[in-house]
Design a protein around this motif. Structure first.
Motif, PDB file in Angstrom:
ATOM      1  N   LEU A  30       0.829  -1.213   0.000  1.00 20.99           N
ATOM      2  CA  LEU A  30       0.000   0.000   0.000  1.00 20.99           C
ATOM      3  C   LEU A  30       0.863   1.263   0.000  1.00 20.99           C
ATOM      4  O   LEU A  30       0.574   2.226  -0.715  1.00 20.99           O
ATOM      5  CB  LEU A  30      -0.929   0.028   1.216  1.00 20.99           C
ATOM      6  CG  LEU A  30      -2.098  -0.934   1.209  1.00 20.99           C
ATOM      7  CD1 LEU A  30      -2.862  -0.843   2.520  1.00 20.99           C
ATOM      8  CD2 LEU A  30      -3.027  -0.650   0.045  1.00 20.99           C
ATOM      9  N   ILE A  31       1.912   1.263   0.801  1.00 18.98           N
ATOM     10  CA  ILE A  31       2.798   2.430   0.867  1.00 18.98           C
ATOM     11  C   ILE A  31       3.465   2.654  -0.482  1.00 18.98           C
ATOM     12  O   ILE A  31       3.545   3.786  -0.974  1.00 18.98           O
ATOM     13  CB  ILE A  31       3.851   2.255   1.985  1.00 18.98           C
ATOM     14  CG1 ILE A  31       3.165   2.278   3.357  1.00 18.98           C
ATOM     15  CG2 ILE A  31       4.913   3.345   1.904  1.00 18.98           C
ATOM     16  CD1 ILE A  31       4.066   1.854   4.503  1.00 18.98           C
ATOM     17  N   GLN A  32       3.915   1.582  -1.117  1.00 18.55           N
ATOM     18  CA  GLN A  32       4.595   1.714  -2.404  1.00 18.55           C
ATOM     19  C   GLN A  32       3.657   2.170  -3.505  1.00 18.55           C
ATOM     20  O   GLN A  32       4.083   2.826  -4.444  1.00 18.55           O
ATOM     21  CB  GLN A  32       5.283   0.404  -2.776  1.00 18.55           C
ATOM     22  CG  GLN A  32       6.504   0.151  -1.911  1.00 18.55           C
ATOM     23  CD  GLN A  32       7.226  -1.126  -2.261  1.00 18.55           C
ATOM     24  OE1 GLN A  32       6.602  -2.154  -2.503  1.00 18.55           O
ATOM     25  NE2 GLN A  32       8.542  -1.055  -2.269  1.00 18.55           N
ATOM     26  N   LYS A  33       2.356   1.854  -3.409  1.00 19.13           N
ATOM     27  CA  LYS A  33       1.380   2.361  -4.377  1.00 19.13           C
ATOM     28  C   LYS A  33       1.266   3.884  -4.267  1.00 19.13           C
ATOM     29  O   LYS A  33       1.149   4.581  -5.260  1.00 19.13           O
ATOM     30  CB  LYS A  33      -0.001   1.740  -4.143  1.00 19.13           C
ATOM     31  CG  LYS A  33      -0.152   0.360  -4.689  1.00 19.13           C
ATOM     32  CD  LYS A  33      -1.564  -0.148  -4.428  1.00 19.13           C
ATOM     33  CE  LYS A  33      -1.705  -1.592  -4.789  1.00 19.13           C
ATOM     34  NZ  LYS A  33      -3.019  -2.127  -4.437  1.00 19.13           N
ATOM     35  N   ARG A  34       1.274   4.393  -3.041  1.00 21.27           N
ATOM     36  CA  ARG A  34       1.156   5.833  -2.808  1.00 21.27           C
ATOM     37  C   ARG A  34       2.445   6.569  -3.129  1.00 21.27           C
ATOM     38  O   ARG A  34       2.426   7.691  -3.612  1.00 21.27           O
ATOM     39  CB  ARG A  34       0.776   6.114  -1.350  1.00 21.27           C
ATOM     40  CG  ARG A  34      -0.584   5.636  -0.939  1.00 21.27           C
ATOM     41  CD  ARG A  34      -1.677   6.678  -0.958  1.00 21.27           C
ATOM     42  NE  ARG A  34      -1.362   7.963  -0.451  1.00 21.27           N
ATOM     43  CZ  ARG A  34      -1.577   8.395   0.779  1.00 21.27           C
ATOM     44  NH1 ARG A  34      -2.093   7.589   1.672  1.00 21.27           N
ATOM     45  NH2 ARG A  34      -1.278   9.616   1.117  1.00 21.27           N
ATOM     46  N   ASP A  35       3.600   5.961  -2.807  1.00 22.37           N
ATOM     47  CA  ASP A  35       4.888   6.617  -3.034  1.00 22.37           C
ATOM     48  C   ASP A  35       5.936   5.566  -3.400  1.00 22.37           C
ATOM     49  O   ASP A  35       6.599   5.013  -2.518  1.00 22.37           O
ATOM     50  CB  ASP A  35       5.319   7.383  -1.783  1.00 22.37           C
ATOM     51  CG  ASP A  35       6.607   8.164  -1.987  1.00 22.37           C
ATOM     52  OD1 ASP A  35       7.197   8.104  -3.094  1.00 22.37           O
ATOM     53  OD2 ASP A  35       7.041   8.836  -1.040  1.00 22.37           O
ATOM     54  N   PRO A  36       6.085   5.292  -4.702  1.00 21.70           N
ATOM     55  CA  PRO A  36       7.032   4.261  -5.134  1.00 21.70           C
ATOM     56  C   PRO A  36       8.489   4.569  -4.769  1.00 21.70           C
ATOM     57  O   PRO A  36       9.322   3.678  -4.754  1.00 21.70           O
ATOM     58  CB  PRO A  36       6.869   4.224  -6.655  1.00 21.70           C
ATOM     59  CG  PRO A  36       5.595   4.923  -6.947  1.00 21.70           C
ATOM     60  CD  PRO A  36       5.333   5.855  -5.807  1.00 21.70           C
ATOM     61  N   GLN A  37       8.801   5.821  -4.462  1.00 17.84           N
ATOM     62  CA  GLN A  37      10.170   6.218  -4.121  1.00 17.84           C
ATOM     63  C   GLN A  37      10.428   6.257  -2.615  1.00 17.84           C
ATOM     64  O   GLN A  37      11.522   6.618  -2.181  1.00 17.84           O
ATOM     65  CB  GLN A  37      10.471   7.603  -4.716  1.00 17.84           C
ATOM     66  CG  GLN A  37      10.290   7.688  -6.229  1.00 17.84           C
ATOM     67  CD  GLN A  37      11.140   6.675  -6.978  1.00 17.84           C
ATOM     68  OE1 GLN A  37      12.315   6.532  -6.698  1.00 17.84           O
ATOM     69  NE2 GLN A  37      10.527   5.972  -7.904  1.00 17.84           N
ATOM     70  N   ALA A  38       9.426   5.894  -1.817  1.00 18.04           N
ATOM     71  CA  ALA A  38       9.561   5.967  -0.359  1.00 18.04           C
ATOM     72  C   ALA A  38      10.713   5.091   0.126  1.00 18.04           C
ATOM     73  O   ALA A  38      10.901   3.975  -0.353  1.00 18.04           O
ATOM     74  CB  ALA A  38       8.261   5.537   0.313  1.00 18.04           C
ATOM     75  N   GLN A  39      11.471   5.633   1.074  1.00 17.92           N
ATOM     76  CA  GLN A  39      12.548   4.878   1.718  1.00 17.92           C
ATOM     77  C   GLN A  39      11.936   4.122   2.882  1.00 17.92           C
ATOM     78  O   GLN A  39      11.462   4.722   3.844  1.00 17.92           O
ATOM     79  CB  GLN A  39      13.599   5.857   2.241  1.00 17.92           C
ATOM     80  CG  GLN A  39      14.949   5.610   1.713  1.00 17.92           C
ATOM     81  CD  GLN A  39      15.951   6.576   2.328  1.00 17.92           C
ATOM     82  OE1 GLN A  39      15.613   7.657   2.818  1.00 17.92           O
ATOM     83  NE2 GLN A  39      17.183   6.179   2.299  1.00 17.92           N
ATOM     84  N   ILE A  40      11.940   2.790   2.800  1.00 20.45           N
ATOM     85  CA  ILE A  40      11.202   1.971   3.758  1.00 20.45           C
ATOM     86  C   ILE A  40      12.119   0.895   4.342  1.00 20.45           C
ATOM     87  O   ILE A  40      12.883   0.261   3.624  1.00 20.45           O
ATOM     88  CB  ILE A  40      10.001   1.288   3.074  1.00 20.45           C
ATOM     89  CG1 ILE A  40       9.102   2.335   2.421  1.00 20.45           C
ATOM     90  CG2 ILE A  40       9.223   0.435   4.065  1.00 20.45           C
ATOM     91  CD1 ILE A  40       8.063   1.746   1.498  1.00 20.45           C
ATOM     92  N   THR A  41      11.993   0.708   5.647  1.00 23.75           N
ATOM     93  CA  THR A  41      12.651  -0.403   6.325  1.00 23.75           C
ATOM     94  C   THR A  41      11.546  -1.288   6.893  1.00 23.75           C
ATOM     95  O   THR A  41      10.627  -0.794   7.549  1.00 23.75           O
ATOM     96  CB  THR A  41      13.541   0.101   7.480  1.00 23.75           C
ATOM     97  OG1 THR A  41      14.494   1.020   6.965  1.00 23.75           O
ATOM     98  CG2 THR A  41      14.259  -1.049   8.148  1.00 23.75           C
TER      99      THR A  41
END
Length: 155
Positions: A30-41
């Motif tokens: 879901l997070i990647q759908k909203r912001d594909p460039q998000a830095q996620i751990t």
């Protein structure tokens, strides 16, 4: 015994904690759908004092609102959101189901007009609680075809 952190702290962003084990990847999607460039751990199957195991997600640079967090409520209804600034928690809240979901899920009804028309899917959310059985049911009703579905179809 010295306590260590399994996942590194972030300077500014959001930590979604107490995610039920196995749901972290759904929230990540879901997070990647909203912001594909998000830095996620992402931490999966981490030790949890209350539940034995949990997933945790840290998003650098994105300060979640309650609306942002509400989109994840189907997957992690008991999760806690910590908004971080300068390595400190500046806001903390529980995830809550919104009144509706817009554009997050496709309607399970393959004949729904939302599949053929250029419209964002829209579902009204209703929930019931059976105190005797201590159960909680969430139902989603499509705005377009008006069919009602169990939340399990979206997980």
């Amino acid at each position: 015994m010295r306590e260590t952190m399994a996942v590194e702290a972030i300077l500014k962003g959001t930590v979604i904690d107490h995610v039920p084990t196995g749901q972290g990847l759904n929230i990540l999607s879901l997070i990647q759908k909203r912001d594909p460039q998000a830095q996620i751990t992402v931490g999966l199957n981490l030790p949890s004092k209350g539940n034995g195991k949990k997933d945790i997600i840290k998003v650098e640079g994105w300060l979640f609102s309650q609306h942002d967090a509400g989109e994840m409520a189907l997957y992690a209804p008991t999760a806690t959101v910590n908004v971080i600034d300068n390595y400190a928690v500046v806001k903390k809240f529980k995830i809550e189901l919104p009144d509706q979901f817009v554009g997050l899920f496709a309607c399970p009804n393959s004949n729904c007009i939302s599949h053929t028309e250029p419209v964002a899917s829209r579902f009204s959310v209703s929930q019931t609680h059976n105190a005797e059985a201590n159960t909680h049911k969430v139902r989603l009703q499509c705005h377009f075809c008006e069919r009602t579905f169990s939340d399990s179809l979206f997980k």
